[in-house]
Structure formats: C-alpha cells, structure tokens
Scaffold this active site. Structure first.
Site, PDB file in Angstrom:
ATOM      1  N   LEU A 133       0.864  -1.176   0.000  1.00 41.79           N
ATOM      2  CA  LEU A 133       0.000   0.000   0.000  1.00 41.79           C
ATOM      3  C   LEU A 133       0.902   1.228   0.000  1.00 41.79           C
ATOM      4  O   LEU A 133       1.979   1.221   0.609  1.00 41.79           O
ATOM      5  CB  LEU A 133      -0.902   0.027   1.242  1.00 41.79           C
ATOM      6  CG  LEU A 133      -2.037  -0.996   1.332  1.00 41.79           C
ATOM      7  CD1 LEU A 133      -2.765  -0.868   2.674  1.00 41.79           C
ATOM      8  CD2 LEU A 133      -3.032  -0.846   0.190  1.00 41.79           C
ATOM      9  N   ASP A 134       0.456   2.289  -0.674  1.00 37.16           N
ATOM     10  CA  ASP A 134       1.210   3.537  -0.636  1.00 37.16           C
ATOM     11  C   ASP A 134       1.386   3.999   0.807  1.00 37.16           C
ATOM     12  O   ASP A 134       0.548   3.722   1.674  1.00 37.16           O
ATOM     13  CB  ASP A 134       0.470   4.633  -1.407  1.00 37.16           C
ATOM     14  CG  ASP A 134       0.352   4.344  -2.893  1.00 37.16           C
ATOM     15  OD1 ASP A 134       1.160   3.539  -3.402  1.00 37.16           O
ATOM     16  OD2 ASP A 134      -0.550   4.913  -3.528  1.00 37.16           O
ATOM     17  N   LYS A 135       2.454   4.725   1.060  1.00 30.82           N
ATOM     18  CA  LYS A 135       2.725   5.234   2.409  1.00 30.82           C
ATOM     19  C   LYS A 135       1.528   6.006   2.962  1.00 30.82           C
ATOM     20  O   LYS A 135       1.179   5.867   4.141  1.00 30.82           O
ATOM     21  CB  LYS A 135       3.961   6.139   2.377  1.00 30.82           C
ATOM     22  CG  LYS A 135       4.310   6.770   3.711  1.00 30.82           C
ATOM     23  CD  LYS A 135       5.542   7.655   3.597  1.00 30.82           C
ATOM     24  CE  LYS A 135       5.860   8.317   4.939  1.00 30.82           C
ATOM     25  NZ  LYS A 135       7.069   9.181   4.848  1.00 30.82           N
ATOM     26  N   THR A 137      -1.617   5.678   2.276  1.00 30.46           N
ATOM     27  CA  THR A 137      -2.860   4.908   2.334  1.00 30.46           C
ATOM     28  C   THR A 137      -2.886   4.032   3.574  1.00 30.46           C
ATOM     29  O   THR A 137      -1.883   3.431   3.944  1.00 30.46           O
ATOM     30  CB  THR A 137      -2.996   4.023   1.082  1.00 30.46           C
ATOM     31  OG1 THR A 137      -2.913   4.852  -0.082  1.00 30.46           O
ATOM     32  CG2 THR A 137      -4.327   3.286   1.074  1.00 30.46           C
TER      33      THR A 137
END
Length: 285
Positions: A133-135, A137
């Site tokens: 997951l993106d940082k 998110t």
C-alpha cells in the site's frame, strides 16, 4: 521448517506432483529437494510424487530455510501491529496512514514490515511481502508467514481472486456510480507520479460506487480489476475528483490522504475457507 496441511473436502483427487507444482506453486528447485530428500509425507508415511492425494489427507512438508531467499530487516515496534486475521500461514493487519509498507534502506526501522516482523518474532515466524500500500494509504494489507504460501497468495492476487475494496473521499460532487477504464503509465517529469497514458500505459480499471454525496465532497467505494501503482489516485484525478489530501495529485489539503483499504476477501490457500476482514474504523462510520 515443517508444515502439515489437511486437504479440504473440496480437494479433487490428483497426484502429489500436481498438487505441489500446479496448485501450491512450489518452485521447481524446492520440489527437487523435497523429492530427493524424501521430505514429503502423506498421512505420516513417506510419499512418492506419483502417489495420489485425496480430500482429508494430511500433507507434511519439511523445508530448509536455505532453499529460500528472505529479506532480513531490523525489528520494529510490535505494539503498532493491529491484526485483522492471523493463522500459521498468513496475517492481515491494519496499516496506519503515513507508514511505509517496507524499508528501502537497511537502516530503516519505522516501516510496517519492521513492526510485523517484531510482532511475529516471539512466535519464531517470519513475514513475506505479498503486496503493498502507498505510504499515505491506510487499511488492510496481507503478509505471508512462510515461503510455502507466498507464491500461492501471489497467484491469487494476480488472478484477482483476492478482492480488495477501498474507501475514498474525493473533491466535488459525484452523483452516480461509474467504471473508469484508462491506461496508466509513468510521469516523464516526476518519477514519483503516474499519469493516464492511453498509448503506452498499462490497462487499468476502477469501479466507483457512491456512498454519500455532500456539499463539497463525496464518499465513495472503489473496487479494482487491476492493481496499477497509484491507480485509484490517478483515475479519480483524471475525472476531476482527486482524493482529498493527496500530496501528489493537486487535491484539496487535509491532514492525510483520504484513501483506505477497507475490506479484503480471499479463499484460504489450503482450507479454501473464505477469509473476510474489514479494517475499522475506516474513513466514515
């Protein structure tokens, strides 16, 4: 490392070779070691690869750690880990916003992977990355606990058998559900970003379901047919409704990116039971 798995009632009769190679995706090198070392047992009896396996059989494998690569990272803070589901083969945790999934440098210690490894260390278990997951998110993220289950989870993800539903709060008023089908590629001017690129980009499909439309924002759910980097963020920006708080895609400011991996559903790799988790509290009640 020794693992015993009871084949589910849905298991079709097949050979041990087919089970290991085509269903469990055990790498060829490891299958060779299992065969020559005689490290496979069916119901407690040493097994040959041509033997049949049936529903209800117990398959036991012994794996040597040296047969697999493993990313050694520093221990983080186990108290940061919020498990949503856990058994001997996998763990799903609730990732906070603002935390990286994994370290990029050996001296990093404040990523989710560091924390999960610290959480599993007293159990003498490891963590293997299945997806990211993106940082910015938050929400549900899956880790394998052993190298046996890792390629199976990867295949389930690749074949879209693992389903993930996201919550997002976007700028502006969306009044109807829609499907966004726009190819995504790299931004030539900013390596951190992605852009809609119908000529060179990869196919990307996002299904948007409106939850509640407010005066200046809309709460939505997003379901993905593909898993491109920044897919939801790029798609929503492309239709004029960027996610609130997105630092990269010209969105209204907020304390955090309002994107949350709310739900995950998958069949258990060995029991075939359905695992369904929700990462509460999410972005709205």
């Amino acid at each position: 490392m020794e693992y015993s798995i009871i084949l589910p009632t849905t298991q079709q009769t097949t050979t041990l070779r087919d089970l290991l190679e085509n269903e469990w995706l055990v790498p060829r090198k490891v299958r060779h070691f299992l065969r020559v070392r005689k490290f496979v047992w069916i119901n407690g009896t040493s097994a040959m690869f041509h033997q049949e396996v049936h529903a209800g059989d117990t398959i036991t494998l012994r794996l040597e750690e040296t047969d697999y690569t493993y990313q050694e990272v520093s221990l983080g803070n186990k108290s940061h880990v919020i498990p949503l589901y856990e058994d001997e083969h996998l763990i799903i945790v609730n990732k906070p916003a603002g935390v990286k999934t994994h370290p990029n440098q050996p001296d990093e210690t404040e990523t989710l992977l560091n924390d999960v490894i610290a959480y599993l260390e007293p159990k003498n278990q490891r963590a293997y990355i299945v997806h990211r997951l993106d940082k910015e998110t938050s929400g549900a993220i899956l880790f394998a606990k052993n190298p046996l289950v890792l390629p199976i989870l990867g295949r389930l993800l690749e074949q879209k058998i693992i389903r993930r539903r996201y919550q997002a709060i976007v700028a502006g008023r969306l009044t109807k559900d829609q499907m966004i089908r726009k190819s995504i590629g790299r931004d030539r001017h900013d390596r951190r970003k992605r852009v809609v690129d119908e000529r060179k980009g990869q196919t990307a499909i996002t299904h948007v379901t409106v939850h509640e439309t407010k005066q200046k924002t809309t709460e939505i759910f997003c379901d993905l047919d593909t898993g491109r980097t920044h897919q939801i963020r790029v798609h929503l920006t492309s239709i004029g409704h960027p996610i609130i708080g997105d630092p990269l895609y010209q969105a209204p400011k907020a304390p955090r990116l309002m994107l949350h991996a709310y739900e995950m559903v998958l069949p258990h790799p060995f029991t075939q039971e359905t695992i369904q988790v929700t990462a509460e509290p999410g972005l709205w009640s």
